[in-house]
Structures are given as structure tokens and as C-alpha cells.
Design an enzyme around this catalytic site. Structure first.
Site, PDB file in Angstrom:
ATOM      1  N   GLU A  25       0.828  -1.220   0.000  1.00 22.20           N
ATOM      2  CA  GLU A  25       0.000   0.000   0.000  1.00 22.20           C
ATOM      3  C   GLU A  25       0.858   1.264   0.000  1.00 22.20           C
ATOM      4  O   GLU A  25       2.055   1.224   0.301  1.00 22.20           O
ATOM      5  CB  GLU A  25      -0.944   0.012   1.207  1.00 22.20           C
ATOM      6  CG  GLU A  25      -0.231   0.072   2.546  1.00 22.20           C
ATOM      7  CD  GLU A  25      -1.118   0.622   3.669  1.00 22.20           C
ATOM      8  OE1 GLU A  25      -1.632   1.740   3.521  1.00 22.20           O
ATOM      9  OE2 GLU A  25      -1.268  -0.056   4.703  1.00 22.20           O
ATOM     10  N   SER A 140     -13.415   0.965  10.248  1.00 22.62           N
ATOM     11  CA  SER A 140     -12.652   1.169   9.012  1.00 22.62           C
ATOM     12  C   SER A 140     -13.250   0.401   7.843  1.00 22.62           C
ATOM     13  O   SER A 140     -13.692  -0.750   7.995  1.00 22.62           O
ATOM     14  CB  SER A 140     -11.208   0.712   9.218  1.00 22.62           C
ATOM     15  OG  SER A 140     -10.511   0.767   7.982  1.00 22.62           O
ATOM     16  N   ALA A 141     -13.208   1.030   6.672  1.00 20.76           N
ATOM     17  CA  ALA A 141     -13.640   0.360   5.440  1.00 20.76           C
ATOM     18  C   ALA A 141     -12.744  -0.842   5.122  1.00 20.76           C
ATOM     19  O   ALA A 141     -13.118  -1.702   4.323  1.00 20.76           O
ATOM     20  CB  ALA A 141     -13.628   1.351   4.276  1.00 20.76           C
ATOM     21  N   ASP A 142     -11.576  -0.914   5.772  1.00 22.40           N
ATOM     22  CA  ASP A 142     -10.699  -2.081   5.572  1.00 22.40           C
ATOM     23  C   ASP A 142     -11.433  -3.377   5.909  1.00 22.40           C
ATOM     24  O   ASP A 142     -11.228  -4.403   5.255  1.00 22.40           O
ATOM     25  CB  ASP A 142      -9.453  -1.999   6.473  1.00 22.40           C
ATOM     26  CG  ASP A 142      -8.514  -0.852   6.128  1.00 22.40           C
ATOM     27  OD1 ASP A 142      -8.747  -0.155   5.115  1.00 22.40           O
ATOM     28  OD2 ASP A 142      -7.540  -0.654   6.889  1.00 22.40           O
ATOM     29  N   LYS A 159      -3.180  -1.904  15.760  1.00 20.74           N
ATOM     30  CA  LYS A 159      -2.676  -1.108  16.890  1.00 20.74           C
ATOM     31  C   LYS A 159      -3.763  -0.997  17.956  1.00 20.74           C
ATOM     32  O   LYS A 159      -4.946  -1.001  17.645  1.00 20.74           O
ATOM     33  CB  LYS A 159      -2.335   0.303  16.410  1.00 20.74           C
ATOM     34  CG  LYS A 159      -1.035   0.383  15.634  1.00 20.74           C
ATOM     35  CD  LYS A 159      -0.525   1.827  15.637  1.00 20.74           C
ATOM     36  CE  LYS A 159       0.808   1.938  14.937  1.00 20.74           C
ATOM     37  NZ  LYS A 159       0.703   2.033  13.488  1.00 20.74           N
TER      38      LYS A 159
HETATM   39  N1  PSU Z   1      -2.977   1.308  10.846  1.00 21.96           N
HETATM   40  C1  PSU Z   1      -1.641   1.371  11.022  1.00 21.96           C
HETATM   41  N2  PSU Z   1      -0.897   2.016  10.081  1.00 21.96           N
HETATM   42  C2  PSU Z   1      -1.457   2.595   8.976  1.00 21.96           C
HETATM   43  C3  PSU Z   1      -2.873   2.515   8.798  1.00 21.96           C
HETATM   44  C4  PSU Z   1      -3.582   1.855   9.762  1.00 21.96           C
HETATM   45  O1  PSU Z   1      -1.135   0.847  12.016  1.00 21.96           O
HETATM   46  O2  PSU Z   1      -0.738   3.186   8.147  1.00 21.96           O
HETATM   47  C5  PSU Z   1      -3.500   3.111   7.568  1.00 21.96           C
HETATM   48  C6  PSU Z   1      -3.742   2.009   6.525  1.00 21.96           C
HETATM   49  O3  PSU Z   1      -3.574   2.556   5.231  1.00 21.96           O
HETATM   50  C7  PSU Z   1      -5.193   1.646   6.770  1.00 21.96           C
HETATM   51  C8  PSU Z   1      -5.778   2.995   7.089  1.00 21.96           C
HETATM   52  O4  PSU Z   1      -5.830   1.046   5.663  1.00 21.96           O
HETATM   53  O5  PSU Z   1      -4.785   3.626   7.901  1.00 21.96           O
HETATM   54  C9  PSU Z   1      -7.107   2.886   7.811  1.00 21.96           C
HETATM   55  O6  PSU Z   1      -7.706   4.143   7.879  1.00 21.96           O
HETATM   56  P1  PSU Z   1      -9.240   4.287   8.382  1.00 21.96           P
HETATM   57  O7  PSU Z   1      -9.189   3.861   9.815  1.00 21.96           O
HETATM   58  O8  PSU Z   1      -9.550   5.732   8.187  1.00 21.96           O
HETATM   59  O9  PSU Z   1     -10.065   3.379   7.525  1.00 21.96           O
HETATM   60 MN    MN Z   2     -12.588   5.562  10.068  1.00 24.64          MN
END
Ligand code: PSU
Ligand code: MN
Length: 305
Positions: A25, A140-142, A159
């Protein structure tokens, strides 16, 4: 779809011949680490994928196209820019239409990897359910992407800025396998043990690849999480991380940060308050994940041939 993909020639050749490829990524480069360590790490991570016998493909949005594989000057451009947008699933169309550069998160990198035919992806940590989910609704959308896109994500867990238990529960509900690579416990990024068990432990890339291969042969469209703990000698002390996370969460609430800005804000605060040590751990675990992902990609090619 193919009109948007610009696949690096080396990656295209590998995919065409059925050789192993690992997606990487770009949010980690633009939003996850300071320059120049981010660019150095991006190169080192690609090298670790190669050491394992696979071809690296760092994914990003560049000039209105989905770049599958970046060259050195493109990595540098990403690492130095402070204006690159963080692009998750919902941002893809907007950023591509505008012809802007975009750094892909786990969700959007998975989606792009799948479009390109890549099955294994290495990162540091994935997004998840935030601790204040009852108020913010922040998931998260992940996690949704893992439920609907067949790509295996090798990571060092999540984390503790997140609610790890709820994150694992969400993955269970949405049918996403959570495996441990040489670990019975799901890792917590800077530390090896989150206190939560994985669904199954695998001790070799071949066994892991076999489980993935079966999952996809059965027609399940979901991805999988492969938790690969940080090497124990590089892990951070628990109390240091707990303090850093608590103070980052208070600052986030105090400053009213919300939406896509939350995760980068928390990551930055934790990194600042733990100093250089956390950056060192972060770099080490990503390199470790890249090597293991390379090995799994190699084993997956063998399993499917
Ligand atoms: N968690 C980490 N390091 C990161 C991210 C998450 O420990 O760099 C980044 C990744 O790109 C992950 C994104 O997909 O943050 C998630 O963001 P959000 O929570 O806004 O979906
Ligand atoms: Mn979010």
C-alpha cells in the site's frame, strides 16, 4: 476497468506468467512515516518481497490512473508530497476523475490488487473498529473490504488505538478468517500478543497457502487476515504503548478530530510520543511482513499449479 490500470512492465510480466506478486500500500508511505525514512522503507520492503522470490507491486493513484507497481522516482514523489490524498474505497472514483495523486489504504489497495489479479498483500497494520465506536460509529472500510475482496493481507495485527476485540468480532461476523503465522495469538502491532486468539495457527507458508487456496476454490469471495507478530526483540514495552495510546486518544477527543483524519492523527501522536523507537519497530515489522507475504505468494503459486 483495464483502461484505469497502469501495470508496471515487470509486474505485468510476472502476472502474465503466473509468477508470485505481492501488493504493497502507499498510505503507509505518504501518511504513515516521515520522509526520508518512508521512501527508504518502501525500497527495503520491496527488496524483502524479492528476497522471498516474489515481485513487489506498490499500488497508488497517479495522474488519473491506478498504478500497479511504482518506480523509484514515483516512490520518491509520493514520499515527499504533503498533498497526496488518503484514498479509501469511496474516494477511488473521485480522485481518479480529478486526475490527482492518491495514496491507497488497505481497503483500496486490496480492491486494486484484486482487479490486477494479485492475491497477497503486505502492510503494517490494518484499520478496524475504533474504541469509541458506540459514539462515532467509526469502523474502518478495511474490514468491509476484507469481507468482500479475495486478497490475503499479511499484517502485524492492529494497533491498540483500536478496539481489538470488536475488530476481531466484526471480522468473524463478516466471515473473514484470521490466521496467525507462527503464532496462536493475534498480534497488536508493536507488541506480539493482543490477548486474543487467532482462528488457526500456521507454521509454514505452504500450509497457509493451502488454506487460502481452499477458501477461494470453494468460491468464498472474502479475503483473509494473516497476523504476523513483530519479532520479539523489536517489540515495544507494553506500558510505553498503553500510555502513548491513551494520550493520543484524549488529544483526538479534545481536538474533535473525526472521519478519515482519525487514524492518521492517532498514528502521528503515538509515533511522536514514543519517539524514534516506535519508528524502528514499525520499519522492522513491515519488512518482516513483506518477506512472509512473499513466501506465501510463492507457496500459493505452487499450490495452484
Ligand atoms: N494502521 C496502522 N498504520 C497505517 C494505517 C492503519 O497501524 O498506516 C493506515 C492504513 O492505510 C489503513 C488505514 O488502511 O490507515 C485505515 O484508515 P481508516 O481507519 O480511516 O479506515
Ligand atoms: Mn474511520
Amino acid at each position: 476497468m483495464s483502461q484505469f490500470l497502469r501495470t508496471h512492465p515487470e509486474v505485468a510480466a510476472a502476472l502474465a506468467s503466473g509468477a508470485p506478486v505481492v501488493a504493497l500500500e502507499s498510505t503507509i508511505i505518504s501518511h504513515g512515516m516521515p520522509w526520508p525514512q518512508n521512501v527508504e522503507t518502501a525500497h527495503a520492503v520491496e527488496q524483502r518481497v524479492r528476497d522471498a522470490g516474489a515481485v513487489p507491486a506498490t499500488i497508488a493513484l497517479l495522474d488519473g490512473e491506478i498504478a500497479i507497481g511504482l518506480d523509484a522516482s514515483q516512490l520518491e514523489r509520493f514520499g515527499q508530497s504533503s498533498t497526496v490524498d488518503k484514498v479509501s474505497r469511496r474516494d477511488m472514483a473521485r480522485v481518479l476523475t480529478a486526475g490527482q495523486d492518491g495514496a491507497t489504504t488497505v481497503a483500496s489497495t486490496m480492491w486494486c490488487a484484486h482487479q490486477a489479479g494479485i492475491k497477497v498483500f503486505a502492510t503494517g497494520g490494518i484499520g478496524g473498529v475504533h474504541r469509541d465506536v458506540a459514539i462515532s460509529g467509526d469502523v474502518s472500510a478495511d474490514l468491509e473490504e476484507l469481507a468482500q475482496t479475495p486478497v490475503a493481507v499479511v499484517c502485524a495485527g492492529v494497533k491498540s488505538i483500536l478496539d481489538i476485540g470488536r475488530t476481531l468480532q466484526y471480522l468473524e461476523t463478516r466471515g473473514v478468517p484470521v490466521y496467525g503465522y507462527r503464532s496462536d495469538q493475534f498480534p497488536a502491532f508493536y507488541t506480539t500478543d493482543s490477548g486474543f486468539a487467532v482462528d488457526a495457527r500456521f507454521d509454514s507458508p505452504a500450509e497457509l497457502a493451502a488454506a487460502l487456496s481452499t477458501q477461494w476454490a470453494l468460491g468464498f469471495d472474502s479475503g483473509a487476515v494473516v497476523g504476523n507478530p513483530i519479532p520479539a526483540d523489536l517489540a515495544m514495552p507494553n506500558d510505553v504503548i498503553t500510555d502513548a495510546v491513551e494520550s493520543a486518544l484524549s488529544a483526538c477527543a479534545r481536538e474533535g478530530v473525526s472521519g478519515p483524519a482519525v487514524t492518521p492523527f492517532l498514528l502521528k501522536r503515538v509515533a511522536e510520543s514514543t519517539g524514534g523507537d516506535s519508528l524502528k519497530s514499525n520499519i522492522a515489522l513491515i519488512k518482516h511482513n513483506a518477506f512472509v507475504a512473499g513466501e506465501i505468494a510463492v507457496a500459493l503459486v505452487r499450490a495452484q499449479s
